[in-house]
Design an enzyme around this catalytic site. Structure first.
Site, PDB file in Angstrom:
ATOM      1  N   ASP A 223       0.827  -1.212   0.000  1.00 23.07           N
ATOM      2  CA  ASP A 223       0.000   0.000   0.000  1.00 23.07           C
ATOM      3  C   ASP A 223       0.860   1.261   0.000  1.00 23.07           C
ATOM      4  O   ASP A 223       1.992   1.252   0.482  1.00 23.07           O
ATOM      5  CB  ASP A 223      -0.914  -0.023   1.243  1.00 23.07           C
ATOM      6  CG  ASP A 223      -2.094   0.928   1.106  1.00 23.07           C
ATOM      7  OD1 ASP A 223      -2.375   1.389  -0.021  1.00 23.07           O
ATOM      8  OD2 ASP A 223      -2.727   1.217   2.137  1.00 23.07           O
TER       9      ASP A 223
ATOM     10  N   HIS B 221       2.786   3.580  -8.850  1.00 24.71           N
ATOM     11  CA  HIS B 221       2.571   2.170  -9.182  1.00 24.71           C
ATOM     12  C   HIS B 221       3.778   1.610  -9.935  1.00 24.71           C
ATOM     13  O   HIS B 221       4.210   0.494  -9.694  1.00 24.71           O
ATOM     14  CB  HIS B 221       1.305   1.992 -10.031  1.00 24.71           C
ATOM     15  CG  HIS B 221       0.048   2.349  -9.294  1.00 24.71           C
ATOM     16  ND1 HIS B 221      -0.191   1.958  -8.001  1.00 24.71           N
ATOM     17  CD2 HIS B 221      -1.044   3.077  -9.668  1.00 24.71           C
ATOM     18  CE1 HIS B 221      -1.380   2.415  -7.614  1.00 24.71           C
ATOM     19  NE2 HIS B 221      -1.913   3.111  -8.609  1.00 24.71           N
TER      20      HIS B 221
ATOM     21  N   SER C 188      -7.167  -5.529  -5.525  1.00 29.59           N
ATOM     22  CA  SER C 188      -8.254  -6.117  -4.740  1.00 29.59           C
ATOM     23  C   SER C 188      -9.552  -6.084  -5.527  1.00 29.59           C
ATOM     24  O   SER C 188      -9.691  -5.324  -6.495  1.00 29.59           O
ATOM     25  CB  SER C 188      -8.429  -5.361  -3.418  1.00 29.59           C
ATOM     26  OG  SER C 188      -9.107  -4.141  -3.637  1.00 29.59           O
TER      27      SER C 188
ATOM     28  N   LEU D  56      10.806 -20.799  -4.255  1.00 30.70           N
ATOM     29  CA  LEU D  56       9.740 -19.965  -3.698  1.00 30.70           C
ATOM     30  C   LEU D  56       8.440 -20.069  -4.501  1.00 30.70           C
ATOM     31  O   LEU D  56       8.464 -20.045  -5.731  1.00 30.70           O
ATOM     32  CB  LEU D  56      10.216 -18.503  -3.706  1.00 30.70           C
ATOM     33  CG  LEU D  56       9.211 -17.439  -3.268  1.00 30.70           C
ATOM     34  CD1 LEU D  56       9.085 -17.417  -1.744  1.00 30.70           C
ATOM     35  CD2 LEU D  56       9.621 -16.056  -3.768  1.00 30.70           C
TER      36      LEU D  56
HETATM   37  C1  IPE Z   1      -5.333  -2.872  -0.559  1.00 35.13           C
HETATM   38  O1  IPE Z   1      -4.933  -1.558  -0.676  1.00 35.13           O
HETATM   39  C2  IPE Z   1      -5.245  -3.560  -1.873  1.00 35.13           C
HETATM   40  C3  IPE Z   1      -3.899  -3.684  -2.438  1.00 35.13           C
HETATM   41  C4  IPE Z   1      -2.772  -3.403  -1.854  1.00 35.13           C
HETATM   42  C5  IPE Z   1      -3.863  -4.210  -3.771  1.00 35.13           C
HETATM   43  P1  IPE Z   1      -6.011  -0.392  -0.852  1.00 35.13           P
HETATM   44  O2  IPE Z   1      -5.271   0.871  -0.766  1.00 35.13           O
HETATM   45  O3  IPE Z   1      -6.827  -0.621  -2.049  1.00 35.13           O
HETATM   46  O4  IPE Z   1      -6.937  -0.625   0.432  1.00 35.13           O
HETATM   47  P2  IPE Z   1      -7.927   0.358   1.158  1.00 35.13           P
HETATM   48  O5  IPE Z   1      -8.972   0.704   0.165  1.00 35.13           O
HETATM   49  O6  IPE Z   1      -7.140   1.537   1.589  1.00 35.13           O
HETATM   50  O7  IPE Z   1      -8.445  -0.437   2.319  1.00 35.13           O
HETATM   51  C1  IPE Z   2      -1.293   0.283  -3.435  1.00 35.10           C
HETATM   52  O1  IPE Z   2      -1.110   1.648  -3.423  1.00 35.10           O
HETATM   53  C2  IPE Z   2      -1.376  -0.270  -4.823  1.00 35.10           C
HETATM   54  C3  IPE Z   2      -2.705  -0.750  -5.228  1.00 35.10           C
HETATM   55  C4  IPE Z   2      -3.770  -0.803  -4.479  1.00 35.10           C
HETATM   56  C5  IPE Z   2      -2.840  -1.212  -6.594  1.00 35.10           C
HETATM   57  P1  IPE Z   2      -2.356   2.635  -3.449  1.00 35.10           P
HETATM   58  O2  IPE Z   2      -2.700   2.915  -4.859  1.00 35.10           O
HETATM   59  O3  IPE Z   2      -3.435   2.107  -2.601  1.00 35.10           O
HETATM   60  O4  IPE Z   2      -1.732   3.951  -2.787  1.00 35.10           O
HETATM   61  P2  IPE Z   2      -2.425   4.906  -1.746  1.00 35.10           P
HETATM   62  O5  IPE Z   2      -2.955   4.058  -0.633  1.00 35.10           O
HETATM   63  O6  IPE Z   2      -3.507   5.617  -2.474  1.00 35.10           O
HETATM   64  O7  IPE Z   2      -1.327   5.810  -1.294  1.00 35.10           O
HETATM   65 MG    MG Z   3      -4.069   2.351  -0.685  1.00 32.60          MG
END
Ligand code: IPE
Ligand code: IPE
Ligand code: MG
Length: 254
Positions: free
Chosen positions: A24, A41, A69, A135
């Protein structure tokens, strides 16, 4: 049992068998640099590479990375399509390297919703690496823990009707054998970056007893040292001795 000192006691056995990561903070990382989320990303891909290589060198059995997700479809359309594109490119580019390193790649999640092209790429990558013995790398894409339990329950219903099973025949093991991670050890260590302290519908069943590790670091900044620290933290929680990151590092080059 005899007391061991850390030097004699610390071995691969003490490491988590299965590490799951909620990657995240890509968006916040980019925003802090005045860049679009997409930039975060792309930078996150390098952190994936480092994590996989560190885990593999440590001899960890399974790593599961949360890449997309089932709720992430709610993001703006251009971000979703960029993530899909990125997934395609990275898959194509990295799979040979994974194969060379004896890593078995699996995509866990409801892949039916992906384009035909992407589904084909996924199937090819899984087939290429299927017999590798190092792995196991699960990439969770269009994954949700509730979806995973639901699809396992559906399989179980099917099995029950085929085999004439009744309610009292049903066990936890039978349900678990229909999960996307069937046959793999449960999650021992669950890492989430970027300061949020929630599970976000990840590995709900499999992480029932996992140690939960939250770090403020954003995903693109998560490097080998960060992973080693998380593993050292896990070993110390499990064994209650003061092992250091250096000692974890030392395991890597054996
Ligand atoms: C969780 O992160 C999903 C992934 C890391 C792919 P999100 O950033 O989407 O989760 P929420 O929405 O903050 O809970
Ligand atoms: C996690 O980073 C990557 C994915 C969910 C694909 P985020 O895109 O959720 O980044 P934040 O949480 O907005 O900083
Ligand atoms: Mg996020």
């Amino acid at each position: 049992m005899a007391e061991h000192t850390i030097d004699t006691a610390l071995g691969t056995d003490n490491l988590p068998k299965h590490v799951a990561v909620i990657m995240d903070g890509n968006g916040r990382w980019a925003k802090a640099k005045g860049k679009p989320r997409v930039f975060g990303h792309k930078a996150g891909v390098e952190a994936v590479r480092k994590t996989v290589s560190t885990a593999s060198r440590l001899g960890i059995q399974v790593v599961t990375l949360f890449a997309f997700s089932s709720e992430n479809w709610r993001r703006p359309e251009d971000e979703v399509s960029l993530l899909m594109e990125l997934f395609m490119t990275v898959l194509g580019r990295e799979v040979k390297r994974l194969h060379k390193n004896n890593i078995r790649l699996r995509i866990v999640g409801d892949t039916d919703r992906f384009s035909e092209r992407l589904q084909k790429k996924i199937a090819d990558a899984e087939a290429l690496t299927a017999d590798n013995t190092g792995l196991v790398l699960n990439v969770a894409a269009n994954y949700g823990g509730q979806w995973d339990i639901l699809q396992a329950a559906k399989r179980l219903v099917l099995q029950a009707s085929e085999q004439g099973l009744t309610e009292s025949d049903i066990t936890e093991e039978m349900l678990a054998s229909g999960l996307s991670t069937a046959g793999l050890p449960d999650v021992d260590l669950l890492i989430r970056t970027s300061g949020e302290c929630r599970i976000s519908n990840f590995m709900l069943w499999q992480a029932a007893y996992a140690e939960l590790y939250f770090t403020d670091q954003h995903w693109p900044d998560f490097d080998e040292q960060s992973f080693v620290e998380a593993v050292a933290w896990f070993v110390n929680r499990e064994r209650r001795f003061g092992c250091t990151g250096e000692q974890i590092h030392a395991l890597m080059d054996k």
